[in-house]
Motif scaffolding. Structure first.
Motif, mmCIF file in Angstrom:
data_model
loop_
_atom_site.group_PDB
_atom_site.id
_atom_site.type_symbol
_atom_site.label_atom_id
_atom_site.label_comp_id
_atom_site.label_asym_id
_atom_site.label_seq_id
_atom_site.Cartn_x
_atom_site.Cartn_y
_atom_site.Cartn_z
ATOM 1 N N GLY A 101 0.830 -1.215 0.000
ATOM 2 C CA GLY A 101 0.000 0.000 0.000
ATOM 3 C C GLY A 101 0.851 1.247 0.000
ATOM 4 N N SER B 271 1.629 3.241 -2.532
ATOM 5 C CA SER B 271 1.423 4.218 -3.608
ATOM 6 C C SER B 271 0.738 5.499 -3.130
ATOM 7 C CB SER B 271 0.597 3.590 -4.738
ATOM 8 O OG SER B 271 -0.681 3.224 -4.252
ATOM 9 N N ILE C 176 -1.097 6.685 3.943
ATOM 10 C CA ILE C 176 -0.187 6.370 5.060
ATOM 11 C C ILE C 176 1.033 5.594 4.555
ATOM 12 C CG2 ILE C 176 0.018 5.010 7.201
ATOM 13 C CD1 ILE C 176 -2.947 5.694 7.765
ATOM 14 N N ARG D 286 -0.989 -1.442 -6.419
ATOM 15 C CA ARG D 286 -1.465 -1.778 -7.772
ATOM 16 C C ARG D 286 -1.126 -0.693 -8.787
ATOM 17 N NH1 ARG D 286 -7.454 -2.512 -5.853
ATOM 18 N NH2 ARG D 286 -6.654 -0.657 -4.801
ATOM 19 N N ARG D 287 -1.085 0.591 -8.386
ATOM 20 C CA ARG D 287 -0.907 1.686 -9.363
ATOM 21 C C ARG D 287 0.582 1.968 -9.602
ATOM 22 N NH1 ARG D 287 -4.851 5.792 -6.473
ATOM 23 N NH2 ARG D 287 -4.012 4.619 -4.717
ATOM 24 N N LEU E 8 1.161 -5.086 -7.662
ATOM 25 C CA LEU E 8 0.545 -6.319 -7.166
ATOM 26 C C LEU E 8 -0.771 -6.008 -6.477
ATOM 27 C CD1 LEU E 8 0.753 -9.327 -5.999
ATOM 28 C CD2 LEU E 8 1.934 -8.291 -4.075
ATOM 29 N N ASP E 9 -1.760 -6.873 -6.722
ATOM 30 C CA ASP E 9 -2.981 -6.855 -5.912
ATOM 31 C C ASP E 9 -2.760 -7.902 -4.824
ATOM 32 O OD1 ASP E 9 -5.496 -7.403 -4.820
ATOM 33 O OD2 ASP E 9 -6.510 -6.788 -6.668
ATOM 34 N N ILE E 10 -2.788 -7.479 -3.570
ATOM 35 C CA ILE E 10 -2.415 -8.428 -2.498
ATOM 36 C C ILE E 10 -3.408 -9.584 -2.335
ATOM 37 C CG2 ILE E 10 -0.998 -6.783 -1.165
ATOM 38 C CD1 ILE E 10 -3.447 -6.717 0.852
ATOM 39 N N ASN F 90 0.382 -2.773 5.122
ATOM 40 C CA ASN F 90 -0.369 -1.516 5.277
ATOM 41 C C ASN F 90 -1.574 -1.427 4.338
ATOM 42 O OD1 ASN F 90 -0.736 1.567 5.624
ATOM 43 N ND2 ASN F 90 -0.176 1.357 3.458
ATOM 44 N N SER G 2 -3.411 -1.635 11.450
ATOM 45 C CA SER G 2 -4.803 -1.934 11.769
ATOM 46 C C SER G 2 -5.569 -0.622 11.888
ATOM 47 C CB SER G 2 -4.868 -2.773 13.048
ATOM 48 O OG SER G 2 -6.190 -3.174 13.273
ATOM 49 N N TYR H 273 -15.455 -3.214 7.845
ATOM 50 C CA TYR H 273 -14.147 -2.586 8.071
ATOM 51 C C TYR H 273 -13.696 -2.847 9.507
ATOM 52 C CZ TYR H 273 -10.394 0.831 8.354
ATOM 53 O OH TYR H 273 -9.164 1.425 8.536
ATOM 54 N N LYS I 298 -10.538 -5.222 10.755
ATOM 55 C CA LYS I 298 -9.393 -4.705 11.517
ATOM 56 C C LYS I 298 -9.284 -5.398 12.879
ATOM 57 C CE LYS I 298 -7.712 -1.841 8.511
ATOM 58 N NZ LYS I 298 -6.396 -2.068 7.931
ATOM 59 N N GLY J 222 -5.727 6.579 14.228
ATOM 60 C CA GLY J 222 -7.047 7.210 14.363
ATOM 61 C C GLY J 222 -7.393 7.792 13.007
ATOM 62 N N ILE K 3 -6.539 9.846 9.918
ATOM 63 C CA ILE K 3 -5.365 10.406 9.242
ATOM 64 C C ILE K 3 -5.837 10.929 7.876
ATOM 65 C CG2 ILE K 3 -2.996 9.949 8.468
ATOM 66 C CD1 ILE K 3 -3.464 9.284 11.495
ATOM 67 N N THR L 190 -6.075 11.167 4.368
ATOM 68 C CA THR L 190 -5.709 10.429 3.146
ATOM 69 C C THR L 190 -6.960 10.340 2.263
ATOM 70 O OG1 THR L 190 -6.390 8.271 3.980
ATOM 71 C CG2 THR L 190 -4.124 8.921 4.464
ATOM 72 N N THR M 162 -10.001 8.844 4.143
ATOM 73 C CA THR M 162 -10.842 9.649 5.043
ATOM 74 C C THR M 162 -11.551 10.793 4.308
ATOM 75 O OG1 THR M 162 -8.750 10.665 5.709
ATOM 76 C CG2 THR M 162 -9.780 9.177 7.286
HETATM 77 N N1 LIG Z 1 -6.602 7.076 6.910
HETATM 78 C C1 LIG Z 1 -7.039 6.738 8.096
HETATM 79 O O1 LIG Z 1 -7.619 7.558 8.830
HETATM 80 C C2 LIG Z 1 -6.846 5.338 8.619
HETATM 81 C C3 LIG Z 1 -7.267 5.065 9.925
HETATM 82 C C4 LIG Z 1 -7.082 3.798 10.432
HETATM 83 C C5 LIG Z 1 -6.457 2.815 9.679
HETATM 84 N N2 LIG Z 1 -6.059 3.099 8.409
HETATM 85 C C6 LIG Z 1 -5.428 2.010 7.653
HETATM 86 O O2 LIG Z 1 -4.209 2.461 7.105
HETATM 87 C C7 LIG Z 1 -3.942 1.763 5.877
HETATM 88 C C8 LIG Z 1 -3.672 2.764 4.769
HETATM 89 O O3 LIG Z 1 -4.827 3.568 4.614
HETATM 90 P P1 LIG Z 1 -4.815 4.978 3.882
HETATM 91 O O4 LIG Z 1 -5.657 5.884 4.650
HETATM 92 O O5 LIG Z 1 -3.430 5.338 3.565
HETATM 93 O O6 LIG Z 1 -5.618 4.592 2.560
HETATM 94 P P2 LIG Z 1 -5.382 5.045 1.041
HETATM 95 O O7 LIG Z 1 -4.875 6.424 0.969
HETATM 96 O O8 LIG Z 1 -6.655 4.681 0.355
HETATM 97 O O9 LIG Z 1 -4.211 4.063 0.550
HETATM 98 C C9 LIG Z 1 -4.424 2.689 0.497
HETATM 99 C C10 LIG Z 1 -3.190 2.033 -0.088
HETATM 100 O O10 LIG Z 1 -3.429 0.616 -0.157
HETATM 101 C C11 LIG Z 1 -3.223 0.162 -1.495
HETATM 102 N N3 LIG Z 1 -4.123 -0.951 -1.774
HETATM 103 C C12 LIG Z 1 -5.470 -0.998 -1.614
HETATM 104 N N4 LIG Z 1 -5.954 -2.180 -2.011
HETATM 105 C C13 LIG Z 1 -4.884 -2.907 -2.438
HETATM 106 C C14 LIG Z 1 -4.736 -4.208 -2.978
HETATM 107 N N5 LIG Z 1 -5.791 -5.012 -3.177
HETATM 108 N N6 LIG Z 1 -3.502 -4.637 -3.318
HETATM 109 C C15 LIG Z 1 -2.421 -3.835 -3.151
HETATM 110 N N7 LIG Z 1 -2.505 -2.599 -2.630
HETATM 111 C C16 LIG Z 1 -3.716 -2.130 -2.297
HETATM 112 C C17 LIG Z 1 -3.473 1.394 -2.371
HETATM 113 O O11 LIG Z 1 -2.710 1.315 -3.556
HETATM 114 P P3 LIG Z 1 -3.266 0.931 -5.004
HETATM 115 O O12 LIG Z 1 -4.648 1.473 -5.132
HETATM 116 O O13 LIG Z 1 -2.268 1.575 -5.910
HETATM 117 O O14 LIG Z 1 -3.208 -0.559 -5.036
HETATM 118 C C18 LIG Z 1 -2.897 2.498 -1.489
HETATM 119 O O15 LIG Z 1 -1.504 2.586 -1.658
HETATM 120 C C19 LIG Z 1 -5.172 0.889 5.609
HETATM 121 O O16 LIG Z 1 -4.931 -0.426 6.040
HETATM 122 C C20 LIG Z 1 -6.235 1.547 6.469
HETATM 123 O O17 LIG Z 1 -7.268 0.663 6.826
HETATM 124 C C21 LIG Z 1 -6.244 4.334 7.860
#
Ligand SMILES: NC(=O)c1ccc[n+]([C@@H]2O[C@H](COP(=O)([O-])OP(=O)(O)OC[C@H]3O[C@@H](n4cnc5c(N)ncnc54)[C@H](OP(=O)(O)O)[C@@H]3O)[C@@H](O)[C@H]2O)c1
Length: 254
Positions: A8, A10, A13, A33-34, A58-60, A86, A137, A151, A155, A182, A184, A186, A189
């Motif tokens: 994750g 790309s 976080i 993936r991107r 890669l798609d995980i 992540n 998580s 979701y 988690k 909490g 963040i 991105t 959110t």
């Molecule tokens: N933002 C928050 O407030 C928050 C709070 C609690 C927990 N989290 C956790 O923190 C982590 C990152 O979240 P984020 O907020 O950074 O989200 P984000 O901005 O949407 O980024 C998600 C990342 O995961 C990758 N991803 C998604 N599905 C995938 C797949 N099937 N295979 C490979 N890569 C994949 C995406 O890349 P591609 O689309 O390029 O594949 C992207 O790089 C997540 O696990 C999320 O649940 C976030």
């Protein structure tokens, strides 16, 4: 110097974690993936001081490809010293006919793909009797959050699995770190239209997470108030939890 495989990477976080590790001179294997975004992150990480950055698209949820990409990166690094799971997606409870599809999609990424990566890297680290496994998580793992059933439960599954791994792997010299963010800032959110308490920028959160991971802390939480909110949430009597959540979630989701 750590040799880190990060999923994750790309965006959000993951991208912020990659930049923070690069600032500190660590080697990186970036997965998402991107491809175009991954390549941009790679260039920036090299600029910031990472001595080696490899990217793999890669798609995980692709089980065979996940294993071969992890093997390939691990070989290229002559043994990764850290794996951070992540990549994740969010979802809202659906009250339509696609409700089950939402649950499946969320579990495929946040549970199956995520835990698969951790389990695969675990075996390599056990053989080497060293390493750090980390799962990103969420505070949403603390209780079943309204409108986010799949979701929240995905988690909770990840947090519980990491907890078991943490104790199981002590005799093998492998540390397991659970990170519980909490809110963040991105793409994830951005979908929330309301007010998100203590919303933090991703680069600030990444500093706290990287510090905690490198110190091999068991549980890392940011923003700070959630360190207290998390256990309070877990202790709240159900009747009170229901009342508070109904008010809070309307405000957050908008
Ligand atoms: N933002 C928050 O407030 C928050 C709070 C609690 C927990 N989290 C956790 O923190 C982590 C990152 O979240 P984020 O907020 O950074 O989200 P984000 O901005 O949407 O980024 C998600 C990342 O995961 C990758 N991803 C998604 N599905 C995938 C797949 N099937 N295979 C490979 N890569 C994949 C995406 O890349 P591609 O689309 O390029 O594949 C992207 O790089 C997540 O696990 C999320 O649940 C976030």
């Amino acid at each position: 110097m750590e040799k880190i495989i990060l999923t994750g990477a790309s965006d959000g976080i993951g991208k912020a974690l990659a930049f923070e590790f690069a600032n500190r001179g660590h080697v990186l294997g970036l997965i998402a993936r991107r491809e175009n975004l991954l390549n941009e992150v790679k260039l920036e990480c090299e600029k910031r001081g990472s001595p080696k950055v490899l990217v793999r698209t890669l798609d995980i949820t692709d089980e065979a490809k996940l294993e071969s990409v992890l093997d390939e990166l691990d070989d290229a690094f002559s043994g990764a010293t850290m794996f951070i799971a992540n990549a994740g997606i969010t979802s809202r409870s659906s009250f339509q006919s696609d409700a089950w599809e939402e649950v499946k999609k969320t579990f495929m990424v946040n549970v199956m793909g995520t835990i698969h990566g951790l389990e695969h890297m675990k075996l390599k680290m056990i053989k080497r009797r060293s390493g750090i496994l980390c799962g990103i998580s969420s505070i949403a793992a603390a209780r079943g959050m309204p409108t986010a059933g799949s979701y929240s439960s995905s988690k909770a599954a990840l947090t519980t699995h990491l907890e078991t791994m943490r104790v199981d792997l002590i005799p093998f010299g492998v540390s397991v770190v659970t990170v519980a963010p909490g809110f963040i800032e991105t793409e994830m959110t951005k979908k929330n239209k309301g007010n998100m308490p203590f919303l933090m920028k991703a680069d600030r959160a990444a500093k706290i997470f990287v510090d905690g991971i490198l110190k091999r802390k068991r549980f890392v939480v940011a923003p700070r108030p959630y360190r207290f909110i998390y256990p309070i949430l877990q202790m709240l009597p159900r009747a009170l939890f229901d009342r508070i959540m109904r008010i809070m979630y309307k405000r957050i989701r908008g």
